[in-house]
Scaffold this active site. Structure first.
Site, PDB file in Angstrom:
ATOM      1  CB  CYS A 122     -28.876  94.865 -12.276  1.00 50.47           C
ATOM      2  SG  CYS A 122     -28.541  94.047 -10.733  1.00 50.47           S
ATOM      3  CB  THR A 382     -32.024 100.986  17.587  1.00 49.86           C
ATOM      4  OG1 THR A 382     -32.186 100.263  16.377  1.00 49.86           O
ATOM      5  CG2 THR A 382     -32.326 100.101  18.758  1.00 49.86           C
TER       6      THR A 382
END
Lengths: 485, 785
Positions: A122, A382
């Site tokens: 990374c 949601t």
């Protein structure tokens, strides 16, 4: 420059705007760096990410605080700004780990962060922490490679490797080796700090790839000095042909997307409802439960990511670790090897892990505990365009799926649910991000949960990151506990 | 493993006999429970579910309930409980969320009776009603508690904790309808079984999960809880207000707590992590366990008293796959090993000492100081039969130092006036020597002077021997310390010796003395093979002369100087023997030093002179400066041991790298910490901070970095400023504004304690020069001191 950049961001101007007026500065002979890519994330269009200056009060305070402590507002923070409650806890933990008095010296901490991030190639995190490392007075010679670092740090290489890719293989012998090495021995407190740092940065690397975080402007690969026009061409070239292909593919899929994806969400909702209702009728026998876990584990083998490309800058980053060929291997199937399934109930974070960490590295247990709880319970009720949905089932499925990949089994979980709730694309994405994050592509990111908002996808990434961190921590802490008893 | 004594205790009233013994289980245990008659124990775990009978000498396996072709997760037990009314009835909580009951009376091999799979998550705890045969209560990770009637196939009532997982449920022993439940979020709820809709009472008991709770077997209102925060708390819930009445702090998170039968104030605890011991506490003595069982090699997972009316047998199961019966008589008593003595210094040198009374009784020839106060025994409790602690009567003594004998003024003054850095070494030494001398600490002053001579730049004087004129000019700075020499003395010396005065101008009086000696030496050592020997002669002569001078100056002091030989010898040693300073200072009784201490005017110059004459040969012999390091090191150790750590640290700082390597880190650190501690006791914060800053030990340096946080409240809304930066979260205003310039103050802030207005230090100072009112216009008459 870093400050300047962040400051312009703070005042609400994007870096792009600043470039427009750069011509006048250029005449004075100053070379202005330009960001190579737009916005914090490669996967998410800049305009869909929270615009600075338009965030709500809570987030703004967090951003200000992050800027005040770090002297920068990095892309990770910006993306996490979608979920301020989590961000708060995350920043607090990271601040405590890196900047507050603790068992390890500051340069060691950053070096360990570099080691951990490098394990997953990374470069974003590596660059970030190389800068920090130098800033806290680290010896630049160490950066030449792990061989140049003190022997004490070199001994971590093995544990770093195992934790990053196959944490279930860590044993008390590894721990003993680290603690008993005569002159370069670690103390227990230091070791716990190390373990927390390693796991934190392994999982943060997952998040970085999972969300396609773009390099910071001040880091290598984050900027160019070319003229804007040339620069943009360069971007196209640089991101290689893959993207073009991806776009093509996406475009093709896009035709069917309209109908298909709406169904996707609906189907998911329906399944969740079904599972909730039918729970009582469907009485799975115990053996079946066990086989379901095995099946889920086995199946995770087949959703292995397509290995199409190797990372671009392996060489640059790989000097911080040894044995680059060591990667994630599937958790062995039952009977294949002597690695027993990790029973979650026998060593839980809440009861055992917390106590151990807090004993050896005070307050960190508390901070991690809060962070895990927040991320596990985070919900806005949601799903895509639907409101008032109980997502606990979905979240638990994701969490347990990740733990399942690491061979951690919950007795009280029906692994059949995972199959019902997580589709193949999604599983592939999870698997890639968690196990070999460097292979994550924009196509993968786009192809799961197509109707979902970006904030929800980031939420998923947070879950992946924390679940992974907890899994690694559990294995490491079990090993330490075994060593202690 | 056979270390336990074979004890068969005589028991009062009960028929239970036995000894401390253990049994190897096949697998780690998660929980254990005993049947009513205390003859059998059931052990349950992930891979074990067996019943053992407890014989006098050993455990005997009675039954294995883990039978069947396919072992489902229903057998993986998190908890087990044996009914206290019905010997055939057992219940287990399974990790997969099932609650299972077992009937030992069944004929078949499989004794499983009923299976309830109503919980969605792991069941952490099951509990039978103490008086009701068919009533079973369970608490699960999913946050629900369910009450089962064993005659029905499903639960009769469900209680929702409205929160995270339930860790423990316990029926009240005395109150038929009440049960307590403890939760992962730190709460404890009390429920009335008749009202499943809402809890009766809830209180936050711990910070973090409450792992366990236990009702007191006799006292109706007492509930003990144990949590991850390492505490055991005893609550009195008998009144409407829940009161914490006892609190015991353990060393690890508390996994189980069980009241000891028949002992009102005793309870047993075991921990979940790290600590493998079982402790029995007397809750009135929360600091040290009453008894301790140390047999287990891994964490203890289950403890239970063997019989509900017998306090002497404790059974325990552990992750190390053993089942133990502990005899209380075999418990180790930490209190026996404890050292009931305490010692503490007061700020002004008082010493308080508390210890067992017996220690003082026999001590007849103890010297009593004038100011000693001896207090009578404290906490002389009435012997309580239920409390089995040995009564230790103790005495507290306070020793006061005699008034003035040990005044530390010099310490404070020196600490404040010493200069430790920022000038050349010679200057520092001179300055510090002067300070020491002013405070009548001649030995210290002398040491500083010596240090200066030893460590001042030798290069300047190295060529003394070759060329007299160079020697002169080089000698000058070296001898600066002698500026204090009285002019008269200088003159007289000059008269006496009369060698070099022709070359001296009157206006060079200050430097004349050193020059004289330097010249003498140079002349006398010329052509000599062994300069040191010659020097002695020289010094001797010198001294004689000087003594005469002294006699003239202060004839009354004569008796101080009748021992020139001794003084001479000492100096001899200084030159020849590397450890001389040590000797010099060790001989505190020697007239030389004592004279030094007592006399101000005359001796000092002599000392200086002798030093001076010593100083020359150092360079003559081309000794490297670090030649004296071992000497200086010894000297520092000497000072430190004498208790003058101030000197040790000051020299350490002033000499810096020159000496640092000679003394090992730990000693340095020790000195630094002692000195800093002293400074802080005298409230010399600035000095202590300077010392911290100047120290080269990393561990000392970091003192400055610890607790650097300053918590401030917003000046507008008076609430704590949580975020960084200068804007208050709540009222959105800049927090600390200067009342004069209305800018945010980011550095030194001064404010009036009367009206709490303030601002930049400078601004306020200026303002208050011209006005006596508060700059904010509040009308307060501020005062700046």
């Amino acid at each position: 420059m870093r400050l300047a950049d962040a400051r312009t961001k703070k005042t609400g101007r994007s870096a792009r705007e600043r470039l427009l007026c750069s011509n006048c500065v250029k005449e004075m002979g100053v070379r202005i760096p330009r960001p190579l890519r737009q916005g914090p994330s490669e996967f998410i269009p800049e305009k869909e990410i929270l615009q600075l200056g338009r965030e709500d009060a809570e987030t703004r305070v967090l951003f200000i605080e992050a800027f005040a402590t770090l002297g920068r507002l990095d892309n990770i923070t910006l993306l996490m700004g979608f979920h301020p409650r989590y961000l708060d806890s995350f920043l607090k933990t990271q601040h405590y780990l890196m900047q507050v008095d603790g068992p390890l010296p500051y340069d060691y901490r950053h070096y360990i962060a570099i080691m951990a991030a490098a394990r997953h190639q990374c470069s974003y995190l590596v660059n970030l922490h190389v800068n920090d490392f130098l800033q806290v007075g680290g010896d630049p010679k160490w950066l030449a490679g792990l061989d140049s670092a003190p022997r004490k740090l070199q001994t971590l290489s093995e544990v770093n490797k195992i934790l990053a890719h196959r944490p279930w293989l860590i044993t008390k012998d590894h721990i003993e080796k680290l603690l008993k090495a005569e002159a370069h021995g670690w103390s227990l407190a230091e070791l716990v700090h190390v373990v927390v740092l390693l796991t934190h940065y392994h999982s943060l690397a997952s998040f970085t790839y999972g969300c396609g975080i773009n390099p910071e402007i001040h880091c290598d690969g984050g900027h160019t000095f070319r003229l804007p026009s040339v620069g943009s061409c360069y971007v196209c070239d640089f991101t290689n042909g893959n993207n073009a292909v991806d776009d093509l593919l996406n475009g093709q899929e896009g035709n069917e997307q309209g109908t298909e994806t709406v169904c996707e969400v609906e189907a998911l909702m329906k399944k969740m409802k079904q599972l909730q209702e039918c729970r009582d009728e469907e009485e799975a026998s115990q053996e079946e439960m066990a086989t379901r876990f095995e099946r889920e584990k086995a199946e995770s083998l087949y959703v292995a990511p397509t290995e199409d490309e190797e990372s671009v800058d392996t060489r640059e980053v790989s000097r911080h670790f040894e044995d680059p060929s060591y990667g994630y291997k599937e958790f062995p199937r039952q009977g294949e090897q002597n690695v027993p399934t990790f029973r979650a109930q026998d060593y839980t974070w809440e009861d055992h892990g917390y106590s151990l960490v807090n004993r050896l590295y005070p307050d960190v247990g508390q901070l991690l505990d809060e962070k895990f709880q927040i991320v596990y319970n985070l919900t806005y009720n949601t799903i895509a365009m639907h409101k008032d949905v109980d997502t606990s089932m979905l979240r638990r499925a994701i969490w347990n799926y990740i733990h399942c990949m690491f061979g951690i089994r919950y007795d009280d979980y029906d692994y059949g649910e995972i199959n019902q709730l997580l589709d193949r694309n999604f599983k592939a994405y999870i698997k890639t991000v968690v196990c070999s994050p460097v292979m994550t592509t924009k196509r993968m990111y786009d192809s799961f949960w197509r109707q979902f908002k970006h904030s929800e996808k980031i939420h998923v990434n947070l879950l992946l990151m924390e679940a992974r961190m907890q899994a690694e921590l559990l294995y490491a802490l079990t090993a330490i506990t075994r060593y202690l008893t | 493993m056979e270390k336990m004594a074979r004890v068969t205790t005589a028991l009062s009233g009960t028929t239970i006999t036995g000894r401390t013994m253990f049994y190897h289980l096949d697998a780690p245990a998660n929980a254990i429970s005993v049947c009513r008659d205390a003859a059998q124990v059931v052990v349950a775990g992930r891979n074990i579910f067996k019943i053992y009978s407890i014989e006098e000498e050993q455990f005997v396996e009675k039954a294995n309930l883990r039978v069947g072709r396919k072992l489902s997760l229903n057998f993986s037990c998190a908890d087990v409980v044996w009914h206290q009314m019905d010997d055939n009835l057992l219940a287990t909580a399974a990790t997969n969320g099932a609650v299972v009951t077992w009937n030992l009376g069944k004929q078949s091999r499989n004794k499983q009776d009923q299976l309830f799979t109503e919980h969605k998550r792991t069941v952490n705890k099951v509990c039978f009603h103490p008086n009701e045969v068919h009533m079973l209560l369970s608490g699960s990770q999913d946050g629900y508690m369910k009450c089962f009637d064993l005659r029905k196939r499903e639960s009769v009532s469900t209680f929702s904790g409205q929160s995270e997982s339930v860790r423990d449920v316990q029926f009240s022993v005395r109150d038929y309808f009440t049960f307590a439940a403890s939760f992962e979020n730190g709460n404890v709820q009390l429920w009335d079984m008749r009202r499943p809709d809402r809890y009766d009472r809830m209180f936050t008991a711990h910070n973090g999960p409450v792992f366990c709770c236990d009702w007191h077997p006799d006292d109706k209102g007492w509930l003990a809880t144990g949590g991850r925060d390492k505490m055991v708390k005893v609550w009195d819930v008998s009144t409407t207000k829940t009161k914490e009445i006892y609190c015991v702090q353990t060393i690890a998170s508390v996994a189980r707590v069980k009241w000891r039968p028949e002992m009102k104030y005793h309870l047993a605890t075991c921990s979940m992590m790290v600590d493998h011991n079982i402790y029995v506490w007397d809750i009135r003595r929360p600091y040290i366990p009453f008894g301790m069982f140390e047999e287990h090699k891994d964490v203890t997972t289950g403890i239970v008293w063997r019989h509900i009316h017998d306090p002497y047998y404790l059974l325990s199961g552990s992750k190390d796959s053993t089942l133990y019966q502990h005899m209380f008589n075999d418990a180790s008593r930490p209190v026996d090993r404890a050292n009931p003595e305490g010692l503490c210094y007061g700020l002004f040198g008082d010493l308080a000492f508390a210890g067992k009374d017996s220690m003082f009784g026999s001590d007849s020839n103890r010297k009593t100081y004038g100011g000693e106060r001896r207090y009578p025994i404290f906490f002389f409790k009435k012997p309580d039969l239920s409390e089995q602690f040995a009564n230790v009567s103790s005495a507290l003594n306070v020793f006061e130092t005699e008034l003035g004998s040990n005044s530390m003024d010099w310490f404070v003054n020196m600490a404040q006036q010493y200069i430790l850095t920022g000038r050349s070494l010679a200057d520092l030494c001179d300055h510090n020597a002067k300070i020491a001398k002013e405070l009548y600490r001649y030995q210290v002053a002398q040491t500083w002077t010596m240090l200066r001579i030893v460590y001042s730049n030798p290069g300047a004087i190295s060529s003394v021997n070759l060329n007299q004129s160079i020697g002169k000019s080089g000698g000058l700075p070296l001898m600066n310390s002698l500026k204090e020499l009285s002019v008269a003395l200088g003159n007289e010396t000059r008269l006496e010796r009369g060698k070099a005065e022709n070359r001296q101008e009157i206006n060079h009086l200050d430097s004349s003395n050193p020059l004289i000696t330097a010249n003498e030496e140079n002349e006398e050592t010329e052509g000599s093979d062994v300069p040191a020997d010659y020097l002695f002669g020289d010094v001797e002569g010198d001294e004689d002369d000087l003594y005469m001078v002294d006699h003239e100056n202060a004839p009354a002091e004569e008796h101080e100087y009748i021992l020139p030989q001794e003084a001479f010898q000492l100096r001899h040693e200084i030159i020849d023997n590397p450890s001389a300073p040590d000797h010099l200072q060790d001989k505190v009784e020697s007239p030389h030093v004592s004279g030094n201490e007592a006399e101000t005017v005359c001796l000092t110059p002599i000392e200086s002179f002798s030093l001076m004459s010593i100083s020359q040969p150092l360079y003559d012999a081309y000794l490297p400066a670090d030649y004296f390091n071992s000497l200086v090191k010894d000297m520092l150790h000497y000072y430190a041991e004498q208790g003058d750590v101030q000197m040790a640290v000051s020299v350490l700082i002033v000499l810096g790298d020159r000496i640092r390597k000679e003394i090992d880190e730990q000693t340095q650190e020790h000195w630094y910490t002692s000195y800093i501690d002293l400074l802080q006791r005298f409230k010399l914060w600035n000095v202590s901070n300077e010392v911290i800053k100047l120290s080269t030990c990393s561990s000392i340096n970091c003192f400055n970095q610890a607790s650097t946080t300053l918590h401030i409240n917003c000046s507008n809304c008076k609430r704590p400023m949580s975020s960084k930066g200068w804007i208050c979260d709540r009222c959105r205003q800049c927090a600390s504004m200067c009342a004069v310039c209305h800018q945010v103050v980011k550095g030194l802030f001064v404010w009036c304690q009367g009206c709490s207005h303030g601002g930049h230090l400078e601004h306020i100072m200026n303002w208050l020069k011209t006005s006596s009112h508060c700059p904010a216009g509040c009308g307060h008459l501020c005062e700046y001191t």
